[in-house]
Design an enzyme around this catalytic site. Structure first.
Site, PDB file in Angstrom:
ATOM      1  CB  CYS A  32      22.244 133.282 -43.206  1.00  0.00           C
ATOM      2  SG  CYS A  32      22.185 132.882 -44.959  1.00  0.00           S
TER       3      CYS A  32
ATOM      4  CG  ASP B 202      26.096 130.067 -38.972  1.00  0.00           C
ATOM      5  OD1 ASP B 202      25.152 130.415 -39.723  1.00  0.00           O
ATOM      6  OD2 ASP B 202      25.901 129.611 -37.829  1.00  0.00           O
TER       7      ASP B 202
ATOM      8  CG  HIS C 234      23.817 136.844 -45.644  1.00  0.00           C
ATOM      9  ND1 HIS C 234      24.188 135.820 -44.791  1.00  0.00           N
ATOM     10  CD2 HIS C 234      23.470 137.882 -44.840  1.00  0.00           C
ATOM     11  CE1 HIS C 234      24.085 136.226 -43.535  1.00  0.00           C
ATOM     12  NE2 HIS C 234      23.650 137.470 -43.540  1.00  0.00           N
TER      13      HIS C 234
END
Length: 227
Positions: free
Chosen positions: A99, A96, A205
């Site tokens: 991370c 979102d 990520h």
């Protein structure tokens, strides 16, 4: 006389509020340290698995270009293969925009929902030690701080350095980069008291890393434990 009393009362309330806020932060960091210490032996065991790899020097920097879909997919496959080779497993973190902070919160507090606290601590570090970090920011520093303060703003390599400095931790990234498997971010001017392990998928990520067996027994700490 009444006005003077009101001013004194407001001043006292403000002082108490500030003191309470600082006390809560100190308590949360202290408890977080205890939680991290409980799994520090696990972190060291992860380090032993990758000792022979060596790590590259870390340069704090802001985020660059995000790779295209094809390259990102290949990088992710490379990362998963590396994790499998060394018996590591990812605790999946929500993507979102928070991370990095969620993954750090999971490593420190065993609960990714503390990402707001971690971001707040990192921002405090960046503000208090501006001269230490501003040279790495290719924009007005106040603009950078305002942007990074927002929930959902992606963390970068500079916030990782600030987190390492703030929490006295060595942050170990197992990456998807072709030529770089392991990056270590160490705190400046202090010996790290813990290790935090994250996987890093090519500027896209972060996840929280555990040994495969440790992940199976991982338990999330309830939020009310800190406050």
């Amino acid at each position: 006389m009444s006005e003077q009393h009101d001013r004194v009362s407001k001043s006292s309330s403000s002082s108490i509020s500030s003191s309470t806020q600082e006390s809560e932060e100190e308590v949360s960091v202290t408890i977080g340290s205890l939680l991290a210490q409980a799994r520090n032996d696990s972190g060291r065991s992860l380090g032993k698995r990758l000792l022979h790899l060596g790590s590259i020097p870390h340069t704090p920097r802001v985020n660059g270009d995000i790779p295209d879909v094809d390259n990102a997919t290949l990088d992710h496959e490379r990362l998963l293969e590396r994790l499998g080779t060394y018996g590591l497993a990812e605790f999946q973190i929500e993507g979102d925009g928070n991370c990095q902070f969620r993954a750090l919160a999971d490593q420190i507090f065993c609960n990714p929902e503390y990402h707001k606290h971690v971001r707040k601590a990192v921002m405090k570090q960046l503000k208090e030690f501006r001269k230490r970090y501003e040279g790495y920011v290719p924009m007005e520093y106040k603009v950078y701080l305002k942007k990074m303060k927002r929930s959902g703003e992606w963390g970068d390599h500079l916030t990782l350095q600030a987190a390492a400095d703030r929490f006295g931790a060595k942050i170990c990234l197992v990456t998807s980069f072709r030529d770089t498997c392991l990056i270590e971010i160490v705190p400046r001017d202090m010996t790290p008291t813990r290790e935090l392990w994250l996987s890093f998928w090519c500027e896209v990520h972060y996840n929280s890393l555990y040994g495969t067996d440790d992940l199976l027994t991982r338990k999330t700490k309830k939020k009310h434990w800190l406050f």
